[in-house]
Write a protein that holds these residues in place. Sequence first.
Motif, PDB file in Angstrom:
ATOM      1  N   MET A  20      -3.860   0.452  -7.023  1.00 44.02           N
ATOM      2  CA  MET A  20      -3.172   1.669  -7.667  1.00 44.02           C
ATOM      3  C   MET A  20      -1.926   1.927  -6.804  1.00 44.02           C
ATOM      4  O   MET A  20      -1.611   2.502  -5.778  1.00 44.02           O
ATOM      5  CB  MET A  20      -4.158   2.945  -7.434  1.00 44.02           C
ATOM      6  CG  MET A  20      -5.478   2.736  -8.019  1.00 44.02           C
ATOM      7  SD  MET A  20      -5.416   2.658  -9.920  1.00 44.02           S
ATOM      8  CE  MET A  20      -5.258   4.615 -10.160  1.00 44.02           C
ATOM      9  N   LYS A  51     -12.067   0.508  -1.234  1.00 39.26           N
ATOM     10  CA  LYS A  51     -11.968   1.703  -0.349  1.00 39.26           C
ATOM     11  C   LYS A  51     -12.993   2.686  -0.494  1.00 39.26           C
ATOM     12  O   LYS A  51     -13.563   3.159  -1.477  1.00 39.26           O
ATOM     13  CB  LYS A  51     -10.683   2.409  -0.770  1.00 39.26           C
ATOM     14  CG  LYS A  51      -9.545   1.550  -0.487  1.00 39.26           C
ATOM     15  CD  LYS A  51      -8.377   2.358  -0.741  1.00 39.26           C
ATOM     16  CE  LYS A  51      -6.891   1.424  -0.563  1.00 39.26           C
ATOM     17  NZ  LYS A  51      -5.992   2.275  -1.104  1.00 39.26           N
ATOM     18  N   GLU A 104       0.905  -1.276   0.026  1.00 39.24           N
ATOM     19  CA  GLU A 104       0.064   0.210  -0.036  1.00 39.24           C
ATOM     20  C   GLU A 104       0.806   1.322   0.037  1.00 39.24           C
ATOM     21  O   GLU A 104       2.146   1.510   0.949  1.00 39.24           O
ATOM     22  CB  GLU A 104      -0.844   0.096   1.262  1.00 39.24           C
ATOM     23  CG  GLU A 104      -1.642   1.355   1.383  1.00 39.24           C
ATOM     24  CD  GLU A 104      -2.719   1.640   0.341  1.00 39.24           C
ATOM     25  OE1 GLU A 104      -2.338   2.587  -0.384  1.00 39.24           O
ATOM     26  OE2 GLU A 104      -3.982   1.092   0.413  1.00 39.24           O
ATOM     27  N   ASP A 105       0.634   2.157  -1.009  1.00 38.06           N
ATOM     28  CA  ASP A 105       1.683   3.374  -1.090  1.00 38.06           C
ATOM     29  C   ASP A 105       0.863   4.401  -0.254  1.00 38.06           C
ATOM     30  O   ASP A 105       1.884   5.508  -0.035  1.00 38.06           O
ATOM     31  CB  ASP A 105       1.648   3.694  -2.608  1.00 38.06           C
ATOM     32  CG  ASP A 105       0.196   4.237  -3.217  1.00 38.06           C
ATOM     33  OD1 ASP A 105      -0.573   3.295  -3.018  1.00 38.06           O
ATOM     34  OD2 ASP A 105       0.254   5.175  -3.606  1.00 38.06           O
ATOM     35  N   GLU A 106      -0.305   4.341  -0.022  1.00 34.60           N
ATOM     36  CA  GLU A 106      -0.800   5.723   0.858  1.00 34.60           C
ATOM     37  C   GLU A 106      -0.358   5.338   2.540  1.00 34.60           C
ATOM     38  O   GLU A 106      -0.928   4.094   2.941  1.00 34.60           O
ATOM     39  CB  GLU A 106      -2.256   5.607   0.864  1.00 34.60           C
ATOM     40  CG  GLU A 106      -2.724   6.254  -0.603  1.00 34.60           C
ATOM     41  CD  GLU A 106      -4.247   6.057  -0.697  1.00 34.60           C
ATOM     42  OE1 GLU A 106      -4.982   6.626   0.027  1.00 34.60           O
ATOM     43  OE2 GLU A 106      -4.403   5.080  -1.460  1.00 34.60           O
ATOM     44  N   ASP A 110      -2.727  -3.353  -2.651  1.00 38.12           N
ATOM     45  CA  ASP A 110      -3.541  -2.125  -3.198  1.00 38.12           C
ATOM     46  C   ASP A 110      -3.381  -2.156  -4.763  1.00 38.12           C
ATOM     47  O   ASP A 110      -2.322  -2.807  -5.134  1.00 38.12           O
ATOM     48  CB  ASP A 110      -2.907  -1.081  -2.563  1.00 38.12           C
ATOM     49  CG  ASP A 110      -3.550   0.567  -3.204  1.00 38.12           C
ATOM     50  OD1 ASP A 110      -4.930   0.475  -3.351  1.00 38.12           O
ATOM     51  OD2 ASP A 110      -3.124   1.359  -3.321  1.00 38.12           O
TER      52      ASP A 110
HETATM   53 CA    CA Z   1      -2.800   3.306  -3.916  1.00 40.20          CA
END
Ligand code: CA
Length: 227
Positions: free
Chosen positions: A53, A101, A7-9, A51
């Motif tokens: 994206m 989400k 997960e990049d967030e 995730d």
């Molecule tokens: Ca993302």
Amino acid sequence: MKLLIVEDEIKIGEYLRQGLAEAGFVVDLARNGRNGQHLAMTGHYDLLILDVMLPDIDGWRVLKSLRESGNPVPVLFLTARDNVDDRVKGLELGADDYLVKPFAFAELLARVRTLLRRGTAPTTETTLKIADLELDLARRRVNRTGQRIHLSVKEFALLELLMRRQGEVLPRSLIASQVWDMNFDSDTNVIDVAIRRLRAKIDDGFEPRLIHTVRGMGYMLDAETGN
Ligand code: CA
């Protein structure tokens, strides 16, 4: 049980990592697709939370390369859009489930537990047993001779590991990596202390004793060996 979150967030990743760790899982977190792909290929995970994206290699490509290499790890993907095409694509690529989400943490935890049960026990087995001791994975309950025993999150994880591998001697280093997510350091007695507490709860006052110390090697759960 060891999980990988990709997960990049940062906020979401940390939130998931912390919540899942508190629920008793050992959790690794990758912040981009490249690192996630590398960890998923080389680490031994029971479940991947992916995730879609991601800034470099997106979740679809991570999933595709995992499946192409024959890696069967259960995958729960997170998509920002409630888009039928996305869901179909994910499931066609070999994901096991998805969440849109934003989602409630309780929902994620429920999906994770369902997938783990499916992954480790295809026969909808939800209870581990040895002698008269039962561990109910679905309800997170333990009882012996029908008496409810209250365990902490770590004690539960430790007992689950011992029960899944009953009859095997588990070295402290393995217990450390599976239950505490740490490298075993011989100066720490955290495992011995946890074993002592677990013994007091599940073995004191019962026969036969189930947790055995194998000197110089580690611990074993077994109903047969007397000591
Ligand atoms: Ca993302």
